[in-house]
Design an enzyme around this catalytic site. Structure first.
Site, short mmCIF file in Angstrom:
data_model
loop_
_atom_site.label_atom_id
_atom_site.label_comp_id
_atom_site.label_asym_id
_atom_site.label_seq_id
_atom_site.Cartn_x
_atom_site.Cartn_y
_atom_site.Cartn_z
N LYS A 59 35.80 27.14 -10.97
CA LYS A 59 35.89 27.31 -9.51
C LYS A 59 35.21 26.15 -8.78
CE LYS A 59 36.28 32.34 -9.17
NZ LYS A 59 35.54 33.58 -8.88
N THR A 115 23.69 36.48 -1.32
CA THR A 115 22.25 36.44 -1.59
C THR A 115 21.91 35.25 -2.48
OG1 THR A 115 22.06 38.84 -1.32
CG2 THR A 115 20.35 37.75 -2.60
N LYS A 136 20.37 50.72 -9.46
CA LYS A 136 19.28 49.73 -9.54
C LYS A 136 18.06 50.35 -10.23
CE LYS A 136 20.89 47.55 -5.22
NZ LYS A 136 21.11 46.10 -5.25
#
Lengths: 325, 325
Positions: free
Chosen positions: A42, A15, A124
């Site tokens: 990374k 996302t 959530k």
């Protein structure tokens, strides 16, 4: 007017990548990616810098003071944290309030579902509750379920390259439950518009590309590919029994990630196909604004276009780089 | 068009009486009062019949089948159940869904407050959650705090007749927290309009008569009465400490009604004066529609008019007939 300062959490995830790409394209935002210390080196994170994204290394579970400093001056926080780490947003919410952030977009970006059905949605909700309690400005954005996780494999094998490993896409019940769906690549297009719009402040909004039943999905796959699909229908009772069994196992082994993913995915099936929550009608009842009505000029990919991309080898496998925990 | 069929629970209580009076005045509704078996013979209930109200005797904690039968054919359920009995609405919600009720108005009718601040509000949230989970049509109506519980007594004693026994109305903090307030008698006027309006289906709405600080309330009392009031300001810390103490005592004695009322009233003070939740700005953030904007022709009593009534002996003492548990 100076550019809005946006802080994005999870910028290298599924996302988050979609959101970041859209924000960059519009060139109206000053973007900072919040990266945890362990990910600082990374290659994905290094690549962000080349795109003109500022990197901020911080641990969202770290000391409040540091987080508040990091967030000071930010207008909008967008969290696209992984599904496993929802509750880790709690400290970020507190810090955002103290730092004077104007709008907080927590990690919703999923199907429309009331409270009390899915563990993931209920987590959530705890974040929503805290945001409202603190009086922090917010927008809660849902996007339905991804096209990229909603197609059955073609018998020829030519869609295998884009399949999430182990993904099974049978039909459920009579295959007639309609669902809000979206191409992952379009999530960002909605988010970029929503965070730049006063009408969406302190609102629930959903973006979508298509509203389809599973039967329609199978039909389109056959139509576009010219191949014939076997149709296996899973009865509702089977999904309900599976959830019960997985929940019991998970209760006894709460740190087991595989079980947690099993519960989450079965609860998605219950919500989408048995309860049939993920619909525009239900979104309206739950108080959502429809982003397609807010932005009629925005043209997301239809599922049929997505299937075209799919058979042309143009779709990326979700979580190809692994799932961040 | 046939009249909407409205079922009212708690028709003889404070809020319920206000709602019933307004519904009767408008003559557009077919009204049934839901009465529990133990109250069937009360004079108040007998009096309802004389007003043209149909009486339905049923136990909302009784068998589901009976409740579903009782609710079949009803368009709108309005619950004005007592503050002690919020959770008893759960069975009514389930039955209303099964009976095909189009709109359920649970017992909110209080101050605007997010989740996680007041025990009473959190119980109401559980009812909201269940309504949304079942996909039952709803309107959640809040009205702020009652004028009738918001005025300090006049030294002359001429307001004592209207004072809830034991009610103390000091000022809090600097006395500058503004609050959404209403005359109990106006609650019904808002409710009658709201339930007859498609725009309010599946929405949060608040009605109000005035938005005032405690200092303004004291000023108006002095102005209208010509008397001088002593002003005692309670520091925030005192209210916070009191809540903590009461909550601890309540945890150890959960069935103690006096302690429960103590917790409830202290948490109202925290929400209204320390956190300052009960404001139009906060209502907007929490997604409420403003009923005064929806119905600009509706003219509720201002607090000053209420004080006029008060010194003229025209105000009824709240809970004069006792508090229903």
């Amino acid at each position: 007017m100076s550019k809005q300062k946006v802080l994005l959490l999870g910028a290298t995830g599924e996302t988050g990548t979609s959101i970041l790409n859209s924000l960059l394209t519009l060139n109206k935002f000053e973007i900072t990616a919040l990266v945890r210390p362990s990910s600082a080196e990374k290659p994905d994170v290094q690549a962000l810098t080349e795109k003109g994204v500022k990197i901020l290394i911080a641990d969202i579970s770290g000391p409040a003071e540091e987080l508040i400093n990091a967030l000071t001056g930010i207008d909008v926080v967008i969290s696209a944290i992984g599904g496993m780490a929802q509750m880790a947003q709690m400290g970020l919410v507190e810090a955002a309030k103290k730092a004077g952030v104007k709008r907080f977009v927590p990690c919703d970006f999923a199907s429309v579902c009331p409270v009390g059905v899915m563990m993931l949605r209920d987590e959530k909700e705890e974040i929503h509750t805290q945001i409202k309690k603190l009086g922090l400005g917010y927008t809660f954005i849902d996007v339905g379920y991804w096209y990229q996780l909603s197609f059955p494999p073609l018998p020829s094998g030519r869609t295998s390259y884009a399949m999430f490993p182990g993904m099974q896409v049978p039909l459920h019940g009579d295959g007639e439950a309609k669902n809000i769906l979206i191409d992952i690549r379009d999530i960002g297009h909605f988010v970029a518009r929503i965070i730049d719009d006063e009408r969406t402040l302190n609102k629930y909004v959903y973006g979508w590309g298509d509203i389809l039943t599973e039967n329609q999905i199978y039909d389109m796959m056959e139509e576009v590919s010219g191949e014939k699909l076997e149709r296996v229908y899973v009865p509702d009772e089977e999904v309900v029994a599976q959830e019960k069994q997985l929940l019991q196992a998970f209760e006894n082994d709460k740190t087991n990630v595989r079980l947690r993913i099993g519960v989450m995915s079965t609860q998605y099936a219950i919500s989408k196909y048995v309860r049939r929550d993920n619909t525009p009608e239900n979104a309206k009842s739950l108080g959502y604004l429809d982003a397609r009505e807010l932005y009629p000029d925005l043209k997301p990919k239809s599922f049929k276009e997505f299937v075209g991309d799919l058979v042309d080898g143009k779709v990326q496998r979700p979580y190809a780089k692994g799932m961040s925990m």
